[in-house]
Design a protein around this motif. Structure first.
Motif, mmCIF file in Angstrom:
data_model
loop_
_atom_site.group_PDB
_atom_site.id
_atom_site.type_symbol
_atom_site.label_atom_id
_atom_site.label_comp_id
_atom_site.label_asym_id
_atom_site.label_seq_id
_atom_site.Cartn_x
_atom_site.Cartn_y
_atom_site.Cartn_z
ATOM 1 N N GLU A 1 19.365 62.116 108.271
ATOM 2 C CA GLU A 1 18.401 61.468 109.175
ATOM 3 C C GLU A 1 18.463 59.940 109.149
ATOM 4 O OE1 GLU A 1 15.191 65.148 109.067
ATOM 5 O OE2 GLU A 1 14.570 63.211 108.261
ATOM 6 N N CYS A 2 18.990 59.380 108.079
ATOM 7 C CA CYS A 2 19.044 57.912 107.991
ATOM 8 C C CYS A 2 20.331 57.425 108.652
ATOM 9 C CB CYS A 2 19.009 57.473 106.527
ATOM 10 S SG CYS A 2 17.415 57.760 105.776
ATOM 11 N N GLU A 3 20.172 56.673 109.741
ATOM 12 C CA GLU A 3 21.361 56.332 110.536
ATOM 13 C C GLU A 3 22.307 55.391 109.789
ATOM 14 O OE1 GLU A 3 18.374 55.221 110.975
ATOM 15 O OE2 GLU A 3 18.505 53.034 111.210
ATOM 16 N N LYS A 4 21.801 54.681 108.765
ATOM 17 C CA LYS A 4 22.691 53.756 108.050
ATOM 18 C C LYS A 4 23.395 54.429 106.871
ATOM 19 C CE LYS A 4 19.811 49.972 109.418
ATOM 20 N NZ LYS A 4 18.421 49.559 109.205
ATOM 21 N N CYS A 5 22.946 55.620 106.532
ATOM 22 C CA CYS A 5 23.525 56.282 105.356
ATOM 23 C C CYS A 5 24.818 56.998 105.744
ATOM 24 C CB CYS A 5 22.520 57.270 104.768
ATOM 25 S SG CYS A 5 23.098 57.968 103.218
ATOM 26 N N ARG B 1 25.721 49.539 106.208
ATOM 27 C CA ARG B 1 25.895 50.918 105.765
ATOM 28 C C ARG B 1 25.361 51.105 104.352
ATOM 29 N NH1 ARG B 1 32.303 51.435 106.526
ATOM 30 N NH2 ARG B 1 32.332 52.495 108.518
ATOM 31 N N ASP C 1 13.843 59.382 98.736
ATOM 32 C CA ASP C 1 12.855 58.378 99.200
ATOM 33 C C ASP C 1 13.498 56.993 99.206
ATOM 34 O OD1 ASP C 1 10.940 60.420 99.148
ATOM 35 O OD2 ASP C 1 10.349 59.958 97.081
ATOM 36 N N ILE D 1 16.622 56.128 99.529
ATOM 37 C CA ILE D 1 17.569 55.979 100.654
ATOM 38 C C ILE D 1 16.797 55.643 101.925
ATOM 39 C CG2 ILE D 1 19.119 57.244 102.202
ATOM 40 C CD1 ILE D 1 20.340 58.566 99.905
ATOM 41 N N ARG D 2 15.682 56.333 102.144
ATOM 42 C CA ARG D 2 14.896 56.059 103.370
ATOM 43 C C ARG D 2 14.362 54.624 103.359
ATOM 44 N NH1 ARG D 2 14.009 60.648 106.530
ATOM 45 N NH2 ARG D 2 14.458 62.587 105.422
ATOM 46 N N ALA E 1 17.700 63.535 104.042
ATOM 47 C CA ALA E 1 17.576 62.066 104.147
ATOM 48 C C ALA E 1 18.909 61.454 104.588
ATOM 49 C CB ALA E 1 17.130 61.476 102.812
ATOM 50 N N ASN F 1 17.179 52.321 104.096
ATOM 51 C CA ASN F 1 17.535 52.518 105.504
ATOM 52 C C ASN F 1 16.583 51.765 106.444
ATOM 53 O OD1 ASN F 1 19.303 54.188 107.372
ATOM 54 N ND2 ASN F 1 17.272 54.763 108.112
ATOM 55 N N ASP F 2 15.331 51.612 106.006
ATOM 56 C CA ASP F 2 14.331 50.934 106.845
ATOM 57 C C ASP F 2 14.518 49.416 106.886
ATOM 58 O OD1 ASP F 2 13.113 53.223 107.637
ATOM 59 O OD2 ASP F 2 11.515 53.176 106.121
#
Ligand code: 5AD
Ligand code: SF4
Length: 469
Positions: A283-287, A262, A249, A251-252, A280, A255-256
Protein backbone atom coordinates in the motif's frame (compact mmCIF):
# COMPACT_ATOMS: atom_id res chain seq x y z
CA UNK A 1 10.46 -5.12 29.29
CA UNK A 2 14.20 -4.66 29.63
CA UNK A 3 15.55 -1.16 30.21
CA UNK A 4 16.64 0.29 26.87
CA UNK A 5 20.03 1.87 27.45
CA UNK A 6 20.55 5.25 25.81
CA UNK A 7 23.80 7.24 25.67
CA UNK A 8 23.03 10.63 27.22
CA UNK A 9 23.18 13.69 24.92
CA UNK A 10 25.82 15.27 27.20
CA UNK A 11 28.07 12.29 26.61
CA UNK A 12 27.74 12.72 22.86
CA UNK A 13 28.46 16.43 23.22
CA UNK A 14 31.58 15.61 25.20
CA UNK A 15 32.74 13.46 22.25
CA UNK A 16 32.21 16.39 19.89
CA UNK A 17 34.28 18.60 22.17
CA UNK A 18 37.06 16.05 22.02
CA UNK A 19 36.80 16.18 18.21
CA UNK A 20 37.39 19.92 18.46
CA UNK A 21 40.49 19.41 20.62
CA UNK A 22 41.86 16.80 18.25
CA UNK A 23 41.28 19.15 15.34
CA UNK A 24 43.31 21.89 17.01
CA UNK A 25 46.15 19.50 17.64
CA UNK A 26 46.29 17.68 14.32
CA UNK A 27 45.92 20.81 12.17
CA UNK A 28 48.34 22.94 14.27
CA UNK A 29 50.99 22.76 11.52
CA UNK A 30 48.55 24.17 8.98
CA UNK A 31 48.37 20.88 7.04
CA UNK A 32 45.21 18.88 6.58
CA UNK A 33 45.69 15.38 8.06
CA UNK A 34 44.22 12.41 6.22
CA UNK A 35 42.25 9.36 7.35
CA UNK A 36 41.35 6.10 5.65
CA UNK A 37 38.35 3.98 6.64
CA UNK A 38 38.28 0.44 5.26
CA UNK A 39 35.00 -1.43 5.63
CA UNK A 40 34.27 -5.17 5.59
CA UNK A 41 30.95 -6.96 5.89
CA UNK A 42 27.34 -5.89 5.80
CA UNK A 43 25.40 -2.65 5.25
CA UNK A 44 25.24 -2.09 8.99
CA UNK A 45 29.02 -1.85 8.93
CA UNK A 46 28.87 0.56 5.97
CA UNK A 47 26.54 2.69 8.06
CA UNK A 48 28.91 2.50 11.03
CA UNK A 49 31.80 3.58 8.82
CA UNK A 50 29.80 6.64 7.80
CA UNK A 51 29.68 7.57 11.48
CA UNK A 52 33.42 6.99 11.89
CA UNK A 53 33.97 9.31 8.91
CA UNK A 54 31.55 11.80 10.46
CA UNK A 55 33.65 11.93 13.60
CA UNK A 56 36.93 12.04 11.63
CA UNK A 57 35.65 14.94 9.51
CA UNK A 58 34.76 16.78 12.71
CA UNK A 59 38.34 16.17 13.90
CA UNK A 60 39.61 17.94 10.78
CA UNK A 61 40.65 14.91 8.77
CA UNK A 62 40.33 14.68 5.01
CA UNK A 63 39.98 11.27 3.41
CA UNK A 64 42.20 9.04 1.29
CA UNK A 65 42.16 5.46 0.00
CA UNK A 66 45.94 5.25 0.08
CA UNK A 67 47.32 3.78 3.30
CA UNK A 68 50.69 5.42 2.66
CA UNK A 69 49.05 8.87 2.83
CA UNK A 70 46.87 8.24 5.88
CA UNK A 71 47.62 9.60 9.35
CA UNK A 72 44.81 7.52 10.81
CA UNK A 73 43.63 4.17 9.43
CA UNK A 74 40.42 2.58 10.68
CA UNK A 75 39.63 -0.99 9.67
CA UNK A 76 35.96 -1.77 10.36
CA UNK A 77 35.71 -5.54 10.49
CA UNK A 78 33.18 -8.35 10.11
CA UNK A 79 33.01 -11.65 11.99
CA UNK A 80 30.29 -13.49 10.14
CA UNK A 81 32.64 -15.90 8.34
CA UNK A 82 36.27 -16.95 8.72
CA UNK A 83 37.10 -15.74 5.22
CA UNK A 84 36.32 -12.11 6.15
CA UNK A 85 38.48 -12.39 9.27
CA UNK A 86 41.41 -13.82 7.32
CA UNK A 87 41.26 -10.95 4.86
CA UNK A 88 41.22 -8.43 7.71
CA UNK A 89 44.18 -10.03 9.47
CA UNK A 90 46.17 -10.18 6.22
CA UNK A 91 45.46 -6.55 5.42
CA UNK A 92 46.10 -5.31 8.95
CA UNK A 93 49.42 -7.19 9.03
CA UNK A 94 50.39 -5.51 5.75
CA UNK A 95 49.93 -2.08 7.34
CA UNK A 96 53.42 -2.58 8.82
CA UNK A 97 54.75 -1.16 5.55
CA UNK A 98 52.72 2.04 5.59
CA UNK A 99 53.33 2.54 9.28
CA UNK A 100 57.10 2.33 8.76
CA UNK A 101 56.92 4.76 5.87
CA UNK A 102 54.60 7.29 7.52
CA UNK A 103 55.77 8.34 10.94
CA UNK A 104 53.08 8.72 13.58
CA UNK A 105 50.49 6.72 11.63
CA UNK A 106 47.75 5.37 13.93
CA UNK A 107 46.10 2.04 13.09
CA UNK A 108 42.64 1.31 14.54
CA UNK A 109 40.69 -1.93 14.19
CA UNK A 110 37.00 -1.91 15.15
CA UNK A 111 33.75 -3.72 14.42
CA UNK A 112 32.38 -7.20 14.98
CA UNK A 113 35.59 -9.22 14.65
CA UNK A 114 37.31 -7.52 17.57
CA UNK A 115 34.29 -7.88 19.85
CA UNK A 116 35.31 -11.55 20.10
CA UNK A 117 37.77 -11.81 22.96
CA UNK A 118 40.07 -14.26 21.17
CA UNK A 119 40.41 -11.86 18.25
CA UNK A 120 41.12 -8.85 20.46
CA UNK A 121 43.79 -10.95 22.20
CA UNK A 122 45.28 -11.99 18.89
CA UNK A 123 45.60 -8.37 17.80
CA UNK A 124 47.09 -7.43 21.15
CA UNK A 125 49.75 -10.13 21.12
CA UNK A 126 50.53 -10.71 17.45
CA UNK A 127 49.80 -7.40 15.71
CA UNK A 128 51.88 -4.67 17.35
CA UNK A 129 51.09 -2.46 14.34
CA UNK A 130 47.61 -1.93 15.83
CA UNK A 131 47.23 1.04 18.23
CA UNK A 132 43.52 1.05 18.97
CA UNK A 133 40.95 -1.75 19.10
CA UNK A 134 37.28 -1.09 19.86
CA UNK A 135 34.07 -3.09 19.42
CA UNK A 136 30.72 -1.94 17.98
CA UNK A 137 29.52 -0.87 21.44
CA UNK A 138 32.30 1.70 21.76
CA UNK A 139 31.89 3.37 18.39
CA UNK A 140 30.09 6.36 19.89
CA UNK A 141 33.23 7.19 21.93
CA UNK A 142 35.76 6.77 19.14
CA UNK A 143 37.01 10.40 19.61
CA UNK A 144 37.85 9.77 23.26
CA UNK A 145 39.64 6.50 22.44
CA UNK A 146 41.61 8.05 19.61
CA UNK A 147 42.62 10.97 21.80
CA UNK A 148 43.95 8.53 24.41
CA UNK A 149 46.18 6.94 21.79
CA UNK A 150 47.33 10.30 20.45
CA UNK A 151 48.15 11.90 23.79
CA UNK A 152 49.25 8.99 25.97
CA UNK A 153 51.16 7.16 23.23
CA UNK A 154 50.04 3.76 24.34
CA UNK A 155 47.82 1.09 22.87
CA UNK A 156 44.12 1.14 23.80
CA UNK A 157 41.77 -1.87 23.84
CA UNK A 158 38.02 -1.28 24.38
CA UNK A 159 36.10 -4.46 23.75
CA UNK A 160 34.29 -5.18 27.02
CA UNK A 161 31.18 -7.36 26.62
CA UNK A 162 27.95 -5.35 26.46
CA UNK A 163 24.27 -5.68 25.60
CA UNK A 164 24.66 -2.42 23.69
CA UNK A 165 22.97 0.95 23.84
CA UNK A 166 21.42 3.48 21.47
CA UNK A 167 23.46 6.59 20.72
CA UNK A 168 21.66 9.41 18.90
CA UNK A 169 23.47 12.34 17.35
CA UNK A 170 26.75 10.86 16.11
CA UNK A 171 27.79 12.93 13.08
CA UNK A 172 27.49 11.07 9.77
CA UNK A 173 29.44 11.56 6.58
CA UNK A 174 27.65 9.62 3.87
CA UNK A 175 29.34 8.00 0.90
CA UNK A 176 26.87 8.86 -1.85
CA UNK A 177 24.31 11.51 -2.63
CA UNK A 178 21.58 9.30 -4.05
CA UNK A 179 21.33 6.25 -1.77
CA UNK A 180 21.47 6.32 2.02
CA UNK A 181 21.54 3.79 4.82
CA UNK A 182 19.32 4.48 7.80
CA UNK A 183 19.75 2.23 10.84
CA UNK A 184 16.46 1.71 12.65
CA UNK A 185 17.71 -0.78 15.22
CA UNK A 186 20.84 -2.50 16.42
CA UNK A 187 21.71 -5.98 17.65
CA UNK A 188 19.87 -9.26 17.36
CA UNK A 189 17.92 -11.38 19.82
CA UNK A 190 17.80 -14.51 17.72
CA UNK A 191 20.12 -17.37 18.33
CA UNK A 192 20.60 -18.99 14.98
CA UNK A 193 23.09 -21.65 15.99
CA UNK A 194 25.65 -20.79 13.29
CA UNK A 195 25.65 -17.03 13.79
CA UNK A 196 28.10 -14.85 15.71
CA UNK A 197 26.12 -11.62 15.27
CA UNK A 198 24.08 -11.75 18.50
CA UNK A 199 27.29 -12.22 20.49
CA UNK A 200 29.11 -9.28 18.98
CA UNK A 201 26.34 -6.76 18.34
CA UNK A 202 24.38 -7.17 21.54
CA UNK A 203 20.67 -7.32 22.27
CA UNK A 204 18.03 -5.88 19.97
CA UNK A 205 17.37 -2.22 20.56
CA UNK A 206 15.21 0.04 18.43
CA UNK A 207 15.65 3.72 17.73
CA UNK A 208 12.64 5.85 18.55
CA UNK A 209 10.33 6.48 15.56
CA UNK A 210 10.80 10.24 16.07
CA UNK A 211 14.58 9.97 15.71
CA UNK A 212 14.29 7.77 12.62
CA UNK A 213 11.74 10.07 10.98
CA UNK A 214 13.86 13.14 11.68
CA UNK A 215 16.82 11.50 9.98
CA UNK A 216 14.64 10.33 7.07
CA UNK A 217 13.29 13.88 6.57
CA UNK A 218 16.83 15.25 6.58
CA UNK A 219 17.83 12.71 3.96
CA UNK A 220 14.89 13.59 1.72
CA UNK A 221 15.58 17.32 2.16
CA UNK A 222 19.23 16.71 1.21
CA UNK A 223 18.09 15.08 -2.03
CA UNK A 224 18.55 11.39 -1.24
CA UNK A 225 16.23 9.28 -3.38
CA UNK A 226 16.75 5.78 -2.05
CA UNK A 227 16.63 5.10 1.67
CA UNK A 228 17.38 1.64 3.04
CA UNK A 229 16.12 0.99 6.56
CA UNK A 230 18.66 -1.25 8.25
CA UNK A 231 18.47 -3.76 11.05
CA UNK A 232 19.71 -7.27 11.73
CA UNK A 233 16.05 -8.29 11.85
CA UNK A 234 13.79 -5.35 11.00
CA UNK A 235 10.67 -7.41 11.66
CA UNK A 236 11.22 -7.18 15.37
CA UNK A 237 11.50 -3.39 15.25
CA UNK A 238 9.74 -1.71 18.16
CA UNK A 239 9.39 -4.75 20.41
CA UNK A 240 11.60 -3.04 22.99
CA UNK A 241 9.94 0.38 22.78
CA UNK A 242 7.44 1.76 25.29
CA UNK A 243 5.07 2.93 22.54
CA UNK A 244 3.21 0.32 20.50
CA UNK A 245 4.85 0.54 17.09
CA UNK A 246 6.05 -2.15 14.73
CA UNK A 247 7.97 -2.25 11.47
CA UNK A 248 4.88 -2.03 9.26
CA UNK A 249 3.82 1.13 11.13
CA UNK A 250 7.28 2.58 10.67
CA UNK A 251 7.20 1.98 6.90
CA UNK A 252 3.89 3.86 6.72
CA UNK A 253 5.34 6.76 8.71
CA UNK A 254 8.41 7.03 6.46
CA UNK A 255 6.15 6.70 3.42
CA UNK A 256 4.14 9.71 4.63
CA UNK A 257 7.19 11.99 4.37
CA UNK A 258 6.55 14.18 1.31
CA UNK A 259 9.00 13.82 -1.57
CA UNK A 260 10.01 11.63 -4.48
CA UNK A 261 12.06 8.85 -2.95
CA UNK A 262 12.13 5.10 -2.42
CA UNK A 263 12.10 3.01 0.73
CA UNK A 264 13.90 -0.30 1.00
CA UNK A 265 14.84 -2.36 4.02
CA UNK A 266 16.86 -5.33 5.16
CA UNK A 267 17.01 -7.92 6.68
CA UNK A 268 13.71 -9.68 7.36
CA UNK A 269 13.60 -12.82 9.43
CA UNK A 270 11.01 -15.24 8.00
CA UNK A 271 9.82 -16.24 11.45
CA UNK A 272 8.64 -12.67 12.17
CA UNK A 273 7.44 -11.46 8.74
CA UNK A 274 3.74 -10.63 8.95
CA UNK A 275 0.80 -10.11 6.65
CA UNK A 276 0.61 -6.62 8.12
CA UNK A 277 4.10 -5.95 6.75
CA UNK A 278 3.25 -7.24 3.26
CA UNK A 279 0.11 -5.11 3.24
CA UNK A 280 2.07 -2.01 4.24
CA UNK A 281 4.65 -2.73 1.53
CA UNK A 282 1.90 -3.12 -1.07
CA UNK A 283 0.00 0.00 0.00
CA UNK A 284 2.91 2.40 0.49
CA UNK A 285 3.72 3.81 -2.93
CA UNK A 286 7.32 4.65 -1.97
CA UNK A 287 8.12 1.21 -0.60
CA UNK A 288 9.92 -0.99 -3.10
CA UNK A 289 8.47 -4.41 -3.72
CA UNK A 290 11.73 -6.00 -2.75
CA UNK A 291 12.18 -8.49 0.04
CA UNK A 292 15.38 -10.07 1.27
CA UNK A 293 14.08 -13.11 3.15
CA UNK A 294 16.96 -15.41 4.08
CA UNK A 295 15.80 -19.02 4.10
CA UNK A 296 19.28 -20.46 4.97
CA UNK A 297 18.19 -24.03 4.11
CA UNK A 298 15.33 -25.93 2.48
CA UNK A 299 15.60 -28.87 4.88
CA UNK A 300 13.31 -28.90 7.91
CA UNK A 301 15.82 -30.90 9.92
CA UNK A 302 18.61 -28.42 9.21
CA UNK A 303 16.32 -25.44 9.88
CA UNK A 304 15.54 -26.95 13.26
CA UNK A 305 19.22 -27.45 14.04
CA UNK A 306 19.86 -23.87 12.92
CA UNK A 307 17.14 -22.78 15.37
CA UNK A 308 15.48 -20.65 12.72
CA UNK A 309 11.95 -20.92 14.14
CA UNK A 310 10.19 -21.91 10.87
CA UNK A 311 10.02 -24.89 8.57
CA UNK A 312 10.03 -24.91 4.78
CA UNK A 313 6.20 -25.07 4.62
CA UNK A 314 5.86 -21.92 6.74
CA UNK A 315 8.50 -20.19 4.66
CA UNK A 316 6.74 -21.09 1.41
CA UNK A 317 3.41 -19.84 2.81
CA UNK A 318 5.05 -16.52 3.58
CA UNK A 319 6.47 -16.24 0.08
CA UNK A 320 3.05 -17.03 -1.41
CA UNK A 321 1.39 -14.43 0.81
CA UNK A 322 3.96 -11.76 -0.01
CA UNK A 323 3.52 -12.47 -3.73
CA UNK A 324 -0.24 -12.33 -3.36
CA UNK A 325 0.08 -8.75 -2.06
CA UNK A 326 2.88 -7.88 -4.51
CA UNK A 327 2.77 -9.93 -7.72
CA UNK A 328 5.84 -8.01 -8.93
CA UNK A 329 7.85 -8.77 -5.78
CA UNK A 330 11.61 -9.14 -6.23
CA UNK A 331 12.70 -11.79 -3.76
CA UNK A 332 16.25 -12.54 -2.64
CA UNK A 333 17.71 -14.86 -0.03
CA UNK A 334 20.78 -16.08 1.85
CA UNK A 335 21.66 -19.77 1.96
CA UNK A 336 24.25 -21.65 3.96
CA UNK A 337 25.66 -24.80 2.38
CA UNK A 338 27.36 -27.48 4.45
CA UNK A 339 25.87 -26.74 7.88
CA UNK A 340 27.30 -29.38 10.28
CA UNK A 341 26.01 -32.80 9.30
CA UNK A 342 24.05 -31.62 6.23
CA UNK A 343 23.44 -34.71 4.08
CA UNK A 344 23.08 -35.07 0.33
CA UNK A 345 19.32 -35.45 0.80
CA UNK A 346 19.06 -32.35 3.00
CA UNK A 347 21.02 -30.35 0.47
CA UNK A 348 18.63 -31.59 -2.27
CA UNK A 349 15.78 -30.13 -0.20
CA UNK A 350 17.48 -26.75 -0.52
CA UNK A 351 17.83 -27.13 -4.29
CA UNK A 352 14.16 -28.09 -4.53
CA UNK A 353 13.02 -25.11 -2.47
CA UNK A 354 15.06 -22.74 -4.61
CA UNK A 355 13.60 -24.21 -7.80
CA UNK A 356 10.17 -23.72 -6.33
CA UNK A 357 10.64 -20.15 -5.09
CA UNK A 358 12.75 -18.98 -8.03
CA UNK A 359 14.64 -16.19 -6.29
CA UNK A 360 15.71 -13.14 -8.24
CA UNK A 361 19.09 -13.41 -6.54
CA UNK A 362 20.64 -15.76 -3.99
CA UNK A 363 23.57 -15.04 -1.70
CA UNK A 364 25.20 -18.38 -1.00
CA UNK A 365 27.81 -19.19 1.63
CA UNK A 366 29.70 -22.26 2.76
CA UNK A 367 29.20 -22.80 6.48
CA UNK A 368 31.97 -21.27 8.54
CA UNK A 369 32.53 -22.42 12.11
CA UNK A 370 32.28 -19.52 14.59
CA UNK A 371 33.89 -19.88 18.02
CA UNK A 372 31.33 -19.83 20.82
CA UNK A 373 28.23 -20.55 18.72
CA UNK A 374 26.16 -23.72 19.35
CA UNK A 375 26.82 -25.09 15.85
CA UNK A 376 30.57 -25.01 16.48
CA UNK A 377 30.23 -28.06 18.71
CA UNK A 378 27.96 -30.05 16.36
CA UNK A 379 29.56 -33.01 14.57
CA UNK A 380 30.63 -31.93 11.09
CA UNK A 381 31.75 -35.07 9.22
CA UNK A 382 31.63 -33.78 5.64
CA UNK A 383 34.75 -32.56 3.89
CA UNK A 384 35.37 -29.16 2.42
CA UNK A 385 35.41 -30.76 -1.06
CA UNK A 386 31.93 -32.25 -0.56
CA UNK A 387 30.61 -28.90 0.61
CA UNK A 388 32.26 -27.12 -2.29
CA UNK A 389 30.53 -29.50 -4.72
CA UNK A 390 27.15 -28.60 -3.22
CA UNK A 391 28.03 -24.93 -3.20
CA UNK A 392 28.92 -25.06 -6.90
CA UNK A 393 25.66 -26.85 -7.72
CA UNK A 394 23.64 -24.24 -5.84
CA UNK A 395 25.51 -21.37 -7.47
CA UNK A 396 24.84 -22.87 -10.89
CA UNK A 397 21.14 -23.08 -10.07
CA UNK A 398 21.08 -19.51 -8.73
CA UNK A 399 22.78 -18.24 -11.88
CA UNK A 400 20.46 -20.11 -14.19
CA UNK A 401 17.37 -18.71 -12.46
CA UNK A 402 18.77 -15.16 -12.38
CA UNK A 403 19.56 -15.40 -16.08
CA UNK A 404 16.03 -16.60 -16.89
CA UNK A 405 14.45 -13.93 -14.71
CA UNK A 406 16.58 -11.21 -16.23
CA UNK A 407 15.79 -12.39 -19.77
CA UNK A 408 12.09 -11.92 -19.00
CA UNK A 409 12.71 -8.17 -18.53
CA UNK A 410 13.78 -7.75 -22.17
CA UNK A 411 11.34 -5.56 -24.07
CA UNK A 412 9.74 -4.20 -20.86
CA UNK A 413 9.80 -0.57 -19.76
CA UNK A 414 10.80 -0.21 -16.10
CA UNK A 415 11.33 2.73 -13.78
CA UNK A 416 14.89 3.08 -12.50
CA UNK A 417 16.82 5.42 -10.27
CA UNK A 418 20.11 6.43 -11.89
CA UNK A 419 22.64 6.16 -9.09
CA UNK A 420 26.12 6.56 -10.53
CA UNK A 421 28.64 6.49 -13.33
CA UNK A 422 30.38 3.27 -14.33
CA UNK A 423 33.51 4.76 -15.91
CA UNK A 424 32.85 2.67 -19.04
CA UNK A 425 32.08 4.08 -22.48
CA UNK A 426 29.36 1.82 -23.76
CA UNK A 427 27.14 1.88 -20.69
CA UNK A 428 28.31 4.87 -18.68
CA UNK A 429 25.50 4.98 -16.08
CA UNK A 430 24.31 2.50 -13.49
CA UNK A 431 20.80 2.40 -12.11
CA UNK A 432 18.45 0.21 -10.11
CA UNK A 433 14.87 -0.87 -10.71
CA UNK A 434 12.33 -0.56 -7.89
CA UNK A 435 13.09 -4.21 -7.20
CA UNK A 436 16.80 -3.44 -6.87
CA UNK A 437 17.95 -5.04 -10.16
CA UNK A 438 21.05 -3.44 -11.66
CA UNK A 439 20.49 -1.73 -15.04
CA UNK A 440 23.34 -0.35 -17.16
CA UNK A 441 22.47 2.63 -19.35
CA UNK A 442 23.91 5.18 -21.71
CA UNK A 443 23.12 8.80 -20.90
CA UNK A 444 24.22 12.18 -19.67
CA UNK A 445 26.00 12.11 -16.28
CA UNK A 446 23.72 14.94 -15.11
CA UNK A 447 20.98 12.30 -14.88
CA UNK A 448 22.56 10.79 -11.74
CA UNK A 449 20.02 11.09 -8.94
CA UNK A 450 17.02 11.12 -11.31
CA UNK A 451 14.31 8.56 -11.90
CA UNK A 452 13.83 7.48 -15.52
CA UNK A 453 11.76 5.05 -17.58
CA UNK A 454 14.01 2.60 -19.33
CA UNK A 455 13.41 0.00 -22.01
CA UNK A 456 15.35 -3.17 -21.28
CA UNK A 457 17.20 -4.26 -24.40
CA UNK A 458 19.56 -6.97 -23.14
CA UNK A 459 20.34 -8.98 -20.03
CA UNK A 460 22.89 -11.20 -18.35
CA UNK A 461 23.11 -13.20 -15.11
CA UNK A 462 24.20 -10.15 -13.15
CA UNK A 463 22.59 -7.18 -14.84
CA UNK A 464 20.10 -5.68 -17.27
CA UNK A 465 20.94 -3.26 -20.07
CA UNK A 466 18.59 -0.58 -21.31
CA UNK A 467 17.81 2.68 -23.08
CA UNK A 468 16.12 5.70 -21.57
CA UNK A 469 12.73 6.22 -23.24
N1 5AD B 1 28.77 -19.45 8.07
C1 5AD B 1 28.35 -19.16 6.82
N2 5AD B 1 27.45 -18.22 6.56
C2 5AD B 1 26.94 -17.51 7.60
N3 5AD B 1 26.05 -16.53 7.65
C3 5AD B 1 25.89 -16.16 8.93
N4 5AD B 1 26.68 -16.90 9.73
C4 5AD B 1 27.35 -17.75 8.91
C5 5AD B 1 28.30 -18.78 9.14
N5 5AD B 1 28.72 -19.09 10.37
C6 5AD B 1 25.35 -16.02 6.46
C7 5AD B 1 23.84 -16.20 6.61
C8 5AD B 1 23.37 -14.80 6.86
C9 5AD B 1 24.39 -14.01 6.07
C10 5AD B 1 24.46 -12.58 6.42
O1 5AD B 1 25.60 -14.66 6.32
O2 5AD B 1 23.33 -16.71 5.40
O3 5AD B 1 22.05 -14.58 6.42
FE1 SF4 C 1 22.32 -14.16 12.61
FE2 SF4 C 1 19.85 -14.98 12.75
FE3 SF4 C 1 20.45 -12.64 13.77
FE4 SF4 C 1 20.47 -12.97 11.14
S1 SF4 C 1 18.70 -13.10 12.48
S2 SF4 C 1 22.02 -11.99 12.33
S3 SF4 C 1 21.19 -15.04 10.93
S4 SF4 C 1 21.18 -14.60 14.46
Amino acid sequence: MRERKVIAPEELRAQEEICGRIMERVTADGQRPLAMVDTYGCQQNEADSEKLRGYLALMGYGFTQDEFQADVIVVNTCAVREHAEMRVLGNVGALNHSKKAKSGQIVCVCGCMVQQQHMADKLKHSYPVVDLVFGPHELWRFPELLEQVQTRHKRVFATAPSDGAVAEGIPVRRDGQVKAWLSIMYGCNNVCTYCIVPYVRGRERSRLPGDILREARELVAAGYKDITLLGQNVNSYGKDLPEPVDFADLIRMVNDIPGDFRIRFMTSHPKDATEKLFRAMAECEKCCHQLHLPVQSGSDEILKRMNRGYDSAKYLRQVALARQYMPDLVLTTDIIVGFPGETEEQFSDTLRLCEQVRYDAMFTFIYSKRVGTPAASMPDPYTREEKQKHFDALTALANRISLEKHAAYEGQVVRVLIDGETGRDEYNLSSRTDGGRLVHLKGDPSLVGRFADVKITASSTWALYGEIV
